[in-house]
Design a protein around this motif. Sequence first.
Motif, PDB file in Angstrom:
ATOM      1  N   HIS A 114       0.863  -1.174   0.000  1.00  0.00           N
ATOM      2  CA  HIS A 114       0.000   0.000   0.000  1.00  0.00           C
ATOM      3  C   HIS A 114       0.903   1.228   0.000  1.00  0.00           C
ATOM      4  CE1 HIS A 114      -3.465   2.546   0.888  1.00  0.00           C
ATOM      5  NE2 HIS A 114      -2.639   3.201   1.681  1.00  0.00           N
ATOM      6  N   VAL A 115       0.857   1.995  -1.061  1.00  0.00           N
ATOM      7  CA  VAL A 115       1.692   3.202  -1.141  1.00  0.00           C
ATOM      8  C   VAL A 115       1.078   4.270  -0.235  1.00  0.00           C
ATOM      9  CG1 VAL A 115       2.592   4.995  -2.660  1.00  0.00           C
ATOM     10  CG2 VAL A 115       2.326   2.662  -3.512  1.00  0.00           C
ATOM     11  N   PRO A 116       1.863   4.740   0.749  1.00  0.00           N
ATOM     12  CA  PRO A 116       1.296   5.747   1.656  1.00  0.00           C
ATOM     13  C   PRO A 116       1.178   7.107   0.971  1.00  0.00           C
ATOM     14  CG  PRO A 116       3.577   5.276   2.232  1.00  0.00           C
ATOM     15  CD  PRO A 116       3.241   4.383   1.084  1.00  0.00           C
ATOM     16  N   THR A 117      -0.024   7.629   0.961  1.00  0.00           N
ATOM     17  CA  THR A 117      -0.221   8.941   0.328  1.00  0.00           C
ATOM     18  C   THR A 117      -0.725   9.978   1.340  1.00  0.00           C
ATOM     19  OG1 THR A 117      -2.358   8.095  -0.390  1.00  0.00           O
ATOM     20  CG2 THR A 117      -0.609   8.154  -2.055  1.00  0.00           C
ATOM     21  N   THR A 118      -1.660   9.557   2.187  1.00  0.00           N
ATOM     22  CA  THR A 118      -2.202  10.510   3.168  1.00  0.00           C
ATOM     23  C   THR A 118      -1.219  10.665   4.329  1.00  0.00           C
ATOM     24  OG1 THR A 118      -3.286   8.851   4.509  1.00  0.00           O
ATOM     25  CG2 THR A 118      -4.530   9.684   2.611  1.00  0.00           C
ATOM     26  N   LEU A 119      -1.423  11.702   5.103  1.00  0.00           N
ATOM     27  CA  LEU A 119      -0.566  11.954   6.260  1.00  0.00           C
ATOM     28  C   LEU A 119      -0.632  10.783   7.245  1.00  0.00           C
ATOM     29  CD1 LEU A 119       1.255  14.129   7.575  1.00  0.00           C
ATOM     30  CD2 LEU A 119      -0.775  14.913   8.814  1.00  0.00           C
ATOM     31  N   LEU A 120      -1.846  10.267   7.426  1.00  0.00           N
ATOM     32  CA  LEU A 120      -2.041   9.163   8.376  1.00  0.00           C
ATOM     33  C   LEU A 120      -1.290   7.907   7.907  1.00  0.00           C
ATOM     34  CD1 LEU A 120      -3.818   9.333  10.957  1.00  0.00           C
ATOM     35  CD2 LEU A 120      -5.448   7.861   9.777  1.00  0.00           C
ATOM     36  N   ASP A 121      -1.372   7.654   6.610  1.00  0.00           N
ATOM     37  CA  ASP A 121      -0.668   6.486   6.056  1.00  0.00           C
ATOM     38  C   ASP A 121       0.837   6.639   6.216  1.00  0.00           C
ATOM     39  OD1 ASP A 121      -2.992   5.305   5.325  1.00  0.00           O
ATOM     40  OD2 ASP A 121      -2.729   5.531   3.162  1.00  0.00           O
ATOM     41  N   LYS A 122       1.326   7.862   5.973  1.00  0.00           N
ATOM     42  CA  LYS A 122       2.773   8.096   6.099  1.00  0.00           C
ATOM     43  C   LYS A 122       3.203   7.933   7.558  1.00  0.00           C
ATOM     44  CE  LYS A 122       3.273  10.928   2.001  1.00  0.00           C
ATOM     45  NZ  LYS A 122       3.164  12.246   1.422  1.00  0.00           N
ATOM     46  N   LEU A 123       2.343   8.380   8.456  1.00  0.00           N
ATOM     47  CA  LEU A 123       2.637   8.206   9.886  1.00  0.00           C
ATOM     48  C   LEU A 123       2.741   6.713  10.219  1.00  0.00           C
ATOM     49  CD1 LEU A 123       2.883   9.411  12.785  1.00  0.00           C
ATOM     50  CD2 LEU A 123       0.375   9.313  12.919  1.00  0.00           C
ATOM     51  N   ALA A 124       1.777   5.942   9.709  1.00  0.00           N
ATOM     52  CA  ALA A 124       1.798   4.487   9.951  1.00  0.00           C
ATOM     53  C   ALA A 124       3.051   3.866   9.353  1.00  0.00           C
ATOM     54  CB  ALA A 124       0.543   3.846   9.344  1.00  0.00           C
ATOM     55  N   TYR A 125       3.356   4.247   8.120  1.00  0.00           N
ATOM     56  CA  TYR A 125       4.493   3.659   7.394  1.00  0.00           C
ATOM     57  C   TYR A 125       5.815   3.953   8.095  1.00  0.00           C
ATOM     58  CZ  TYR A 125       7.615   2.607   3.480  1.00  0.00           C
ATOM     59  OH  TYR A 125       8.610   2.097   2.688  1.00  0.00           O
ATOM     60  N   TRP A 126       6.014   5.218   8.461  1.00  0.00           N
ATOM     61  CA  TRP A 126       7.293   5.580   9.074  1.00  0.00           C
ATOM     62  C   TRP A 126       7.402   5.115  10.514  1.00  0.00           C
ATOM     63  CZ3 TRP A 126      11.132   5.949   6.094  1.00  0.00           C
ATOM     64  CH2 TRP A 126      10.959   6.426   4.790  1.00  0.00           C
ATOM     65  N   THR A 127       6.271   4.936  11.182  1.00  0.00           N
ATOM     66  CA  THR A 127       6.300   4.327  12.526  1.00  0.00           C
ATOM     67  C   THR A 127       6.873   2.920  12.426  1.00  0.00           C
ATOM     68  OG1 THR A 127       4.354   5.590  13.210  1.00  0.00           O
ATOM     69  CG2 THR A 127       4.869   3.631  14.508  1.00  0.00           C
ATOM     70  N   VAL A 128       6.359   2.157  11.463  1.00  0.00           N
ATOM     71  CA  VAL A 128       6.822   0.775  11.295  1.00  0.00           C
ATOM     72  C   VAL A 128       8.273   0.748  10.828  1.00  0.00           C
ATOM     73  CG1 VAL A 128       6.463  -1.352   9.963  1.00  0.00           C
ATOM     74  CG2 VAL A 128       4.500  -0.117  10.901  1.00  0.00           C
ATOM     75  N   LYS A 129       8.614   1.606   9.885  1.00  0.00           N
ATOM     76  CA  LYS A 129       9.996   1.642   9.382  1.00  0.00           C
ATOM     77  C   LYS A 129      10.981   1.988  10.492  1.00  0.00           C
ATOM     78  CE  LYS A 129       9.975   0.489   5.062  1.00  0.00           C
ATOM     79  NZ  LYS A 129      10.645  -0.773   4.691  1.00  0.00           N
ATOM     80  N   SER A 130      10.561   2.899  11.384  1.00  0.00           N
ATOM     81  CA  SER A 130      11.475   3.292  12.467  1.00  0.00           C
ATOM     82  C   SER A 130      11.644   2.168  13.488  1.00  0.00           C
ATOM     83  CB  SER A 130      10.964   4.557  13.165  1.00  0.00           C
ATOM     84  OG  SER A 130       9.732   4.282  13.785  1.00  0.00           O
ATOM     85  N   LEU A 131      10.668   1.284  13.567  1.00  0.00           N
ATOM     86  CA  LEU A 131      10.795   0.139  14.482  1.00  0.00           C
ATOM     87  C   LEU A 131      11.720  -0.931  13.900  1.00  0.00           C
ATOM     88  CD1 LEU A 131       7.058  -0.275  15.627  1.00  0.00           C
ATOM     89  CD2 LEU A 131       8.963   0.567  17.006  1.00  0.00           C
ATOM     90  N   ARG A 132      11.870  -0.893  12.590  1.00  0.00           N
ATOM     91  CA  ARG A 132      12.680  -1.900  11.906  1.00  0.00           C
ATOM     92  C   ARG A 132      14.153  -1.784  12.303  1.00  0.00           C
ATOM     93  NH1 ARG A 132      12.955  -3.633   6.364  1.00  0.00           N
ATOM     94  NH2 ARG A 132      14.804  -4.969   6.285  1.00  0.00           N
TER      95      ARG A 132
END
Length: 322
Positions: A114-132
């Motif tokens: 799922h390509v993050p486009t909205t602010l909420l999606d980007k927040l979700a995406y980068w939250t997970v990436k930062s946990l990686r």
Amino acid sequence: MLMRHGTRGLARSLMGARLSSANTGLVESMGGVRWRSTLTLGESEKEHKEQVVVTGSGGNNNEHGGSGNKDVSSYWGIKPVQVKKDDGTPWKWNSFRPWETYQADLTIDLKKHHVPTTLLDKLAYWTVKSLRFPTDVFFQRRYGCRAMMLETVAAVPGMVGGMLLHFKSLRRFEHSGGWIKTLLDEAENERMHLMTFMEVSQPKWYERALVFSVQGVFFNAYFLAYLASPKLAHRVVGYLEEEAIHSYTEFLKELDKGTIENVPAPAIAIDYWRLPADSTLRDVVMVVRADEAHHRDVNHFASDIHYQGQELKDSPAPLGYH
Ligand SMILES: [Fe+2]
Ligand SMILES: [Fe+2]
């Protein structure tokens, strides 16, 4: 009191043991199983000196809670269920039944994103990436250990989401559209991943301590996130599942390179995913990865439903989507 004494007599005759009260609690003691009165303190002390109620039904003590366990006589008429496999041999697992097993769909697209486009999606995406990043640093290439540890976290969101939808259904006098079961099934499926991986990797004391702490933090964080925004919470899980697919792909690469030994598949995995008897750890990782891809779809789908201004109950849940 008369009632209680009457019950006591009946219990004794039914169980052939010195069972003291119909209102009992079950506690383990000294390797056996003891029935303890919860009626009064005085009685309780007296009961402590009384009996051990165990029927030795024979067989080996199975560490998985299988059919070799000792059966406890029950005043309540609850008898051990004798379940058999398709081939007529006894079913050895108490924690799941043959009709809950399945063959994983290995044809599922592992690359969907799922390509993050909205602010909420980007927040979700980068939250997970930062946990990686801290996860990679902690586990390095120990993928067996990594899988086992991460499954302790992966089994949390489904339970929290399912629980919150359950209470919402009660509160609002409305159906859930099957989503409670779908999310609880996801939690159970993730827990089975854990039950499988702990057969091939044993947690050390500090890893157990880490799981203890992380569970406390993650449960509460996800609970609050789900209350605030189910849309965000499901998107986060969608991205976590995408990361899980990546991790298991790396796991497979290490198995193929021979840096991780491709040991025989644990018996629990062979029964749960209906795998051939000669399956290996590689086969198990393949089916687990397919499961993660299904969880990814379910959670991104759930988030999309919210994005479209609907509630989950408005769209039939993907029950039995494996
Ligand atoms: Fe998992
Ligand atoms: Fe998953």
